[in-house]
Design an enzyme around this catalytic site. Sequence first.
Site, short mmCIF file in Angstrom:
data_model
loop_
_atom_site.label_atom_id
_atom_site.label_comp_id
_atom_site.label_asym_id
_atom_site.label_seq_id
_atom_site.Cartn_x
_atom_site.Cartn_y
_atom_site.Cartn_z
N LYS A 201 -6.24 -3.95 2.11
CA LYS A 201 -5.37 -3.73 3.26
C LYS A 201 -5.90 -4.57 4.41
CE LYS A 201 -3.69 -0.27 6.49
NZ LYS A 201 -3.51 1.15 6.77
N LYS A 255 -1.60 -4.91 0.82
CA LYS A 255 -0.78 -4.62 2.00
C LYS A 255 -1.23 -5.48 3.17
CE LYS A 255 -0.03 -0.83 5.16
NZ LYS A 255 -0.54 0.41 5.63
C1 PBG Z 1 -2.40 3.76 8.69
C2 PBG Z 1 -1.27 3.10 7.99
C3 PBG Z 1 -0.61 1.99 8.50
C4 PBG Z 1 0.42 1.70 7.61
C5 PBG Z 1 0.37 2.63 6.57
N1 PBG Z 1 -0.70 3.49 6.80
C6 PBG Z 1 -0.79 1.25 9.77
C7 PBG Z 1 -2.12 0.87 10.22
O1 PBG Z 1 -3.04 0.67 9.42
O2 PBG Z 1 -2.28 0.77 11.43
C8 PBG Z 1 1.39 0.57 7.82
C9 PBG Z 1 2.69 0.65 7.12
C10 PBG Z 1 3.76 -0.20 7.70
O3 PBG Z 1 3.55 -1.01 8.63
O4 PBG Z 1 4.89 -0.09 7.21
N2 PBG Z 1 -3.34 4.41 8.00
#
Ligand code: PBG
Length: 331
Positions: A201, A255
Amino acid sequence: MTHAAYPELRLRRTRAAAWSRRLHAEHRLTPADFIWPLFITGGRGVEEPVGSLPGVSRWSVDLAVARAREAAAAGIPCLALFPNTPHDRRSDDGVEALNPDNLMCEAIRAIKDAVPEIGLLTDVALDPYTAHGQDGLLDEAGYVVNDATVEMLIGQALNQAAAGADIIAPSDMMDGRIGAIREALEADGHANVQIMAYAAKYASAFYGPFRDAVGSGGLLKGDKKSYQMDPANGAEALREVAMDIAEGADSVMVKPGLPYLDIVARVKDAFNIPVFAYQVSGEYAMIEAAVTVGAGERDALVMETLMSFKRAGCTGVLTYHALHAARLLGG
Ligand code: PBG
């Protein structure tokens, strides 16, 4: 051995007719490829459109159940749930994540009760519950501490599993949390609860609308670069994935999606395990913005981007376009 060359070889031959293009397609999309993220809010009969995600709303639990029914009818196998925790329930330690009656658990129980045939993937990270919008606990310097956060995440995961979650999806990027959560699930009688690790991520600029949707955007100071990955790094993603597999992840996620298809392909080649991609909020918003200014046609943009995930090696895709795409596919 001679090899055919032009004009005997004409790669356009198999593309000439629609039936032949269908016959030669290397990959196919079906509604079973999609996981649909849903944002949950409090109250009854409440729909709150998310301004930066046109076409996406937060739903109160009763209406989320209705969305779950639609998704199941369209052939979508799984939903991903994200709560917009009321601000008076957010705190520095995010302890609302452990409340067995929090919005997330309420939504899990209601959907499992009404639509037992759909899978529920639940996000494990503290950001929807913290007053500072970070995914973990902070020390005095504002650094997100790893091991104390993992202890909270274990409790959060067990809380969700007890409510009926099918797939625990840690999105926090702490080290060691997959093994710790797996061990706790086993000890707590949840042997069949899966873990999908947000393994690679990235600290991405594409998460903005999501943070609006869960109400953490306005609270967040600074960034998440001390735990989420540097977009410059590819080899490191393979180390992250290897670590999560070794700790017992059933599947891994990359992601965001489109800007990281190279990572999807490398992970699939290296490990041959189920790989998912999250086509995140900013990617959805980009497509919708293109449609709004007449720069592209929605259905074609959606289908082409979703197909690219399959081609890169994905088992499935988390996408806000899931219901629309499933219906286009006849679901
Ligand atoms: C946070 C989380 C995020 C997303 C999913 N879980 C955002 C972040 O890490 O700030 C992003 C998903 C999206 O942008 O659609 N734990």
